[in-house]
Design a protein around this motif. Structure first.
Motif, PDB file in Angstrom:
ATOM      1  N   TRP A 194     120.324  54.715   6.928  1.00  0.00           N
ATOM      2  CA  TRP A 194     119.923  55.904   5.473  1.00  0.00           C
ATOM      3  C   TRP A 194     120.342  54.942   4.583  1.00  0.00           C
ATOM      4  O   TRP A 194     119.696  55.094   3.414  1.00  0.00           O
ATOM      5  CB  TRP A 194     120.372  57.146   5.913  1.00  0.00           C
ATOM      6  CG  TRP A 194     120.000  57.869   6.980  1.00  0.00           C
ATOM      7  CD1 TRP A 194     120.638  58.412   8.190  1.00  0.00           C
ATOM      8  CD2 TRP A 194     118.493  58.314   7.118  1.00  0.00           C
ATOM      9  NE1 TRP A 194     119.649  59.197   8.768  1.00  0.00           N
ATOM     10  CE2 TRP A 194     118.649  59.131   8.260  1.00  0.00           C
ATOM     11  CE3 TRP A 194     117.407  58.139   6.197  1.00  0.00           C
ATOM     12  CZ2 TRP A 194     117.200  59.589   8.633  1.00  0.00           C
ATOM     13  CZ3 TRP A 194     116.167  58.628   6.741  1.00  0.00           C
ATOM     14  CH2 TRP A 194     116.060  59.348   7.737  1.00  0.00           C
ATOM     15  N   LEU A 197     118.194  52.494   3.343  1.00  0.00           N
ATOM     16  CA  LEU A 197     116.779  53.027   3.075  1.00  0.00           C
ATOM     17  C   LEU A 197     116.929  53.286   1.390  1.00  0.00           C
ATOM     18  O   LEU A 197     116.330  53.190   0.641  1.00  0.00           O
ATOM     19  CB  LEU A 197     116.426  54.233   3.904  1.00  0.00           C
ATOM     20  CG  LEU A 197     114.900  54.523   3.819  1.00  0.00           C
ATOM     21  CD1 LEU A 197     113.850  53.326   3.854  1.00  0.00           C
ATOM     22  CD2 LEU A 197     114.637  55.729   4.603  1.00  0.00           C
ATOM     23  N   LEU A 198     118.230  54.210   1.337  1.00  0.00           N
ATOM     24  CA  LEU A 198     118.581  54.514  -0.152  1.00  0.00           C
ATOM     25  C   LEU A 198     118.727  53.336  -1.040  1.00  0.00           C
ATOM     26  O   LEU A 198     118.052  53.487  -2.225  1.00  0.00           O
ATOM     27  CB  LEU A 198     119.806  55.213  -0.095  1.00  0.00           C
ATOM     28  CG  LEU A 198     120.351  55.639  -1.326  1.00  0.00           C
ATOM     29  CD1 LEU A 198     119.705  56.723  -2.262  1.00  0.00           C
ATOM     30  CD2 LEU A 198     121.818  56.172  -1.323  1.00  0.00           C
ATOM     31  N   GLU A 206     107.753  54.435   4.387  1.00  0.00           N
ATOM     32  CA  GLU A 206     108.197  56.052   4.518  1.00  0.00           C
ATOM     33  C   GLU A 206     107.692  56.876   5.431  1.00  0.00           C
ATOM     34  O   GLU A 206     108.204  57.848   5.976  1.00  0.00           O
ATOM     35  CB  GLU A 206     108.393  56.449   2.784  1.00  0.00           C
ATOM     36  CG  GLU A 206     109.232  55.402   2.124  1.00  0.00           C
ATOM     37  CD  GLU A 206     109.577  55.951   0.521  1.00  0.00           C
ATOM     38  OE1 GLU A 206     108.981  57.075   0.398  1.00  0.00           O
ATOM     39  OE2 GLU A 206     110.349  55.322  -0.274  1.00  0.00           O
ATOM     40  N   ARG A 210     109.474  59.448   8.264  1.00  0.00           N
ATOM     41  CA  ARG A 210     109.253  60.888   8.438  1.00  0.00           C
ATOM     42  C   ARG A 210     108.864  61.471   9.620  1.00  0.00           C
ATOM     43  O   ARG A 210     109.032  62.144  10.080  1.00  0.00           O
ATOM     44  CB  ARG A 210     108.455  61.448   7.180  1.00  0.00           C
ATOM     45  CG  ARG A 210     108.975  61.156   5.940  1.00  0.00           C
ATOM     46  CD  ARG A 210     108.072  61.750   4.730  1.00  0.00           C
ATOM     47  NE  ARG A 210     108.746  61.520   3.608  1.00  0.00           N
ATOM     48  CZ  ARG A 210     108.297  60.501   2.648  1.00  0.00           C
ATOM     49  NH1 ARG A 210     107.278  59.713   3.024  1.00  0.00           N
ATOM     50  NH2 ARG A 210     108.885  60.072   1.500  1.00  0.00           N
ATOM     51  N   ASN A 243     118.327  67.104   6.168  1.00  0.00           N
ATOM     52  CA  ASN A 243     118.003  65.865   5.971  1.00  0.00           C
ATOM     53  C   ASN A 243     117.233  65.339   4.980  1.00  0.00           C
ATOM     54  O   ASN A 243     115.995  65.970   4.769  1.00  0.00           O
ATOM     55  CB  ASN A 243     117.535  65.043   7.220  1.00  0.00           C
ATOM     56  CG  ASN A 243     117.851  63.548   7.625  1.00  0.00           C
ATOM     57  OD1 ASN A 243     118.874  63.461   8.128  1.00  0.00           O
ATOM     58  ND2 ASN A 243     116.981  62.804   6.615  1.00  0.00           N
ATOM     59  N   LEU A 245     114.419  63.348   2.924  1.00  0.00           N
ATOM     60  CA  LEU A 245     113.549  62.347   3.302  1.00  0.00           C
ATOM     61  C   LEU A 245     112.614  61.702   1.987  1.00  0.00           C
ATOM     62  O   LEU A 245     111.502  61.760   2.230  1.00  0.00           O
ATOM     63  CB  LEU A 245     112.593  63.056   4.320  1.00  0.00           C
ATOM     64  CG  LEU A 245     113.131  63.503   5.625  1.00  0.00           C
ATOM     65  CD1 LEU A 245     112.243  64.415   6.543  1.00  0.00           C
ATOM     66  CD2 LEU A 245     113.574  62.225   6.504  1.00  0.00           C
ATOM     67  N   GLY A 246     113.542  61.390   1.203  1.00  0.00           N
ATOM     68  CA  GLY A 246     113.084  60.749  -0.172  1.00  0.00           C
ATOM     69  C   GLY A 246     112.712  61.633  -1.111  1.00  0.00           C
ATOM     70  O   GLY A 246     112.173  61.319  -2.115  1.00  0.00           O
ATOM     71  N   ARG A 255     115.715  59.738  -5.827  1.00  0.00           N
ATOM     72  CA  ARG A 255     115.384  59.985  -4.708  1.00  0.00           C
ATOM     73  C   ARG A 255     116.465  59.668  -3.438  1.00  0.00           C
ATOM     74  O   ARG A 255     117.065  58.718  -3.384  1.00  0.00           O
ATOM     75  CB  ARG A 255     114.047  59.353  -4.103  1.00  0.00           C
ATOM     76  CG  ARG A 255     113.113  59.461  -5.107  1.00  0.00           C
ATOM     77  CD  ARG A 255     111.641  58.684  -4.924  1.00  0.00           C
ATOM     78  NE  ARG A 255     111.234  58.806  -3.585  1.00  0.00           N
ATOM     79  CZ  ARG A 255     111.054  58.124  -2.679  1.00  0.00           C
ATOM     80  NH1 ARG A 255     111.161  56.747  -2.802  1.00  0.00           N
ATOM     81  NH2 ARG A 255     110.125  58.425  -1.572  1.00  0.00           N
ATOM     82  N   ASP A 256     116.785  60.700  -2.442  1.00  0.00           N
ATOM     83  CA  ASP A 256     117.905  60.293  -1.550  1.00  0.00           C
ATOM     84  C   ASP A 256     117.168  60.527   0.032  1.00  0.00           C
ATOM     85  O   ASP A 256     116.361  61.079   0.190  1.00  0.00           O
ATOM     86  CB  ASP A 256     118.780  61.279  -1.888  1.00  0.00           C
ATOM     87  CG  ASP A 256     120.284  60.966  -1.635  1.00  0.00           C
ATOM     88  OD1 ASP A 256     120.299  59.979  -0.680  1.00  0.00           O
ATOM     89  OD2 ASP A 256     121.161  61.296  -2.030  1.00  0.00           O
ATOM     90  N   TRP A 257     117.932  59.926   0.625  1.00  0.00           N
ATOM     91  CA  TRP A 257     117.573  59.929   2.243  1.00  0.00           C
ATOM     92  C   TRP A 257     119.028  60.217   3.127  1.00  0.00           C
ATOM     93  O   TRP A 257     120.089  59.772   2.555  1.00  0.00           O
ATOM     94  CB  TRP A 257     117.327  58.506   2.640  1.00  0.00           C
ATOM     95  CG  TRP A 257     115.872  58.004   1.838  1.00  0.00           C
ATOM     96  CD1 TRP A 257     115.722  57.471   0.628  1.00  0.00           C
ATOM     97  CD2 TRP A 257     114.550  58.337   2.375  1.00  0.00           C
ATOM     98  NE1 TRP A 257     114.452  57.331   0.532  1.00  0.00           N
ATOM     99  CE2 TRP A 257     113.699  57.745   1.355  1.00  0.00           C
ATOM    100  CE3 TRP A 257     114.259  58.800   3.676  1.00  0.00           C
ATOM    101  CZ2 TRP A 257     112.261  57.780   1.632  1.00  0.00           C
ATOM    102  CZ3 TRP A 257     112.821  58.632   3.813  1.00  0.00           C
ATOM    103  CH2 TRP A 257     111.915  58.216   3.061  1.00  0.00           C
TER     104      TRP A 257
END
Length: 312
Positions: A194, A197-198, A206, A210, A243, A245-246, A255-257
């Protein structure tokens, strides 16, 4: 740590923040949600341990909206607000200094063991499923949902007069049987999935992420249904946290993951609460002594948590 080392660490964090605006934005958002670090967990959430249940099934990292979309489980579904946006925070907000000698905790997540001294909580018995090589799935770097269901049913037979908490890993990362492949994904010297990805350090679609998250939940649900229909008494299915998911997190719209600590968005703290009763309620009784389990090597604990995407 001396003053010079603290200053060096602060400079290093500042460099990382300047180079990664997402991390800087997350840090500001955390200050907002924790009221400038004045609260250790989401005080707007409920204490799950104090609610009415005989068996509590925890799906780690399960968003309410994903559960509502994917679940066909029997029972009455509602929502509840969690006290944490990650497992440790959830545990701190629910069981710190608690004596739960009427409860057996069966867990695929090593965070309780890793933080046991700080939590200072006692159960009648704890089964650290993740620490047993018979139950850890090397191929997928996790405990599979069928294993957790089996351990839950065996505990119900062994402890008929105890409340049970069965803590699944799914839909939490790692993704089971996923085509997403990340180099050095489980290397303890590299950032977790994660975090990569962040920071834009991983080349994945992406939508595939998901879908893999949803698939993890789909894989778990049939085994959760087995527990619902076979465990006696009132069973509740819930989650410790959700969680990201963008989605963009206010007030700094980054935008967070994943599930960072101290971020209390709806995606992270709104979780399912599904109630189902199978037959008569259990007759619950407390035991006379707390669990004292065998010590687990620190390196094994840290390796396990790394494989789940922590410690990055």
């Amino acid at each position: 740590m001396n003053g010079k080392q603290s200053f060096i660490n602060m400079l290093e964090k500042a460099k990382i923040g300047l180079a990664n605006p997402e991390l800087f934005g997350r840090a500001i958002n955390r200050l907002y949600y924790t009221r400038l670090n004045s609260r250790d967990y989401n005080t707007a959430g409920e204490n799950f341990i104090e609610r009415d249940w005989d068996n509590l099934v925890i799906l780690d990292g399960c968003r309410y909206d994903t559960f509502e979309e994917e679940s066909t489980l029997p029972g009455e579904l509602s929502t509840v607000i969690s006290r944490g946006s990650m497992t440790v925070e959830f545990l701190e907000g629910n069981i710190t200094d608690e004596s739960m000698l009427d409860t057996v905790y069966i867990t695929g997540n090593g965070q309780f063991y890793h933080n046991s001294e700080d939590l200072s909580a006692s159960f009648y018995e704890v089964e650290n499923v993740w620490s047993d090589s018979r139950f850890w799935n090397e191929e997928n770097h996790t405990v599979l949902p069928e294993t957790m269901a089996e351990r839950g049913l065996e505990a119900a037979e062994q402890y008929p007069n105890k409340r049970l908490i069965v803590h699944f890993i799914q839909p939490h990362y790692p993704f089971v049987d996923s085509e997403i492949e990340i180099d050095d994904a489980f290397d303890p010297e590299t950032p977790g999935f994660w975090m990569r990805l962040l920071r834009g350090k991983v080349d994945v679609d992406e939508d595939d992420v998901r879908e893999a998250y949803q698939n993890n939940l789909r894989l778990a649900l049939p085994h959760v249904e087995t527990l619902l229909t076979e465990l006696p008494g009132k069973t509740v299915v819930t989650s410790d946290h959700g969680n990201m998911l963008g989605e963009k997190v206010p007030p700094i719209p980054v935008r967070d993951w994943g599930h960072p600590r101290g971020i209390y968005t709806e995606e992270l703290v709104k979780v399912p609460w599904l109630e189902y009763q199978n037959g008569e309620r259990k007759e619950i009784s407390a035991g006379s002594s707390a669990h004292e389990g065998a010590e687990i090597d620190d390196e094994d604990v840290e390796a396990h948590l790394k494989e789940l995407g922590y410690l990055s």
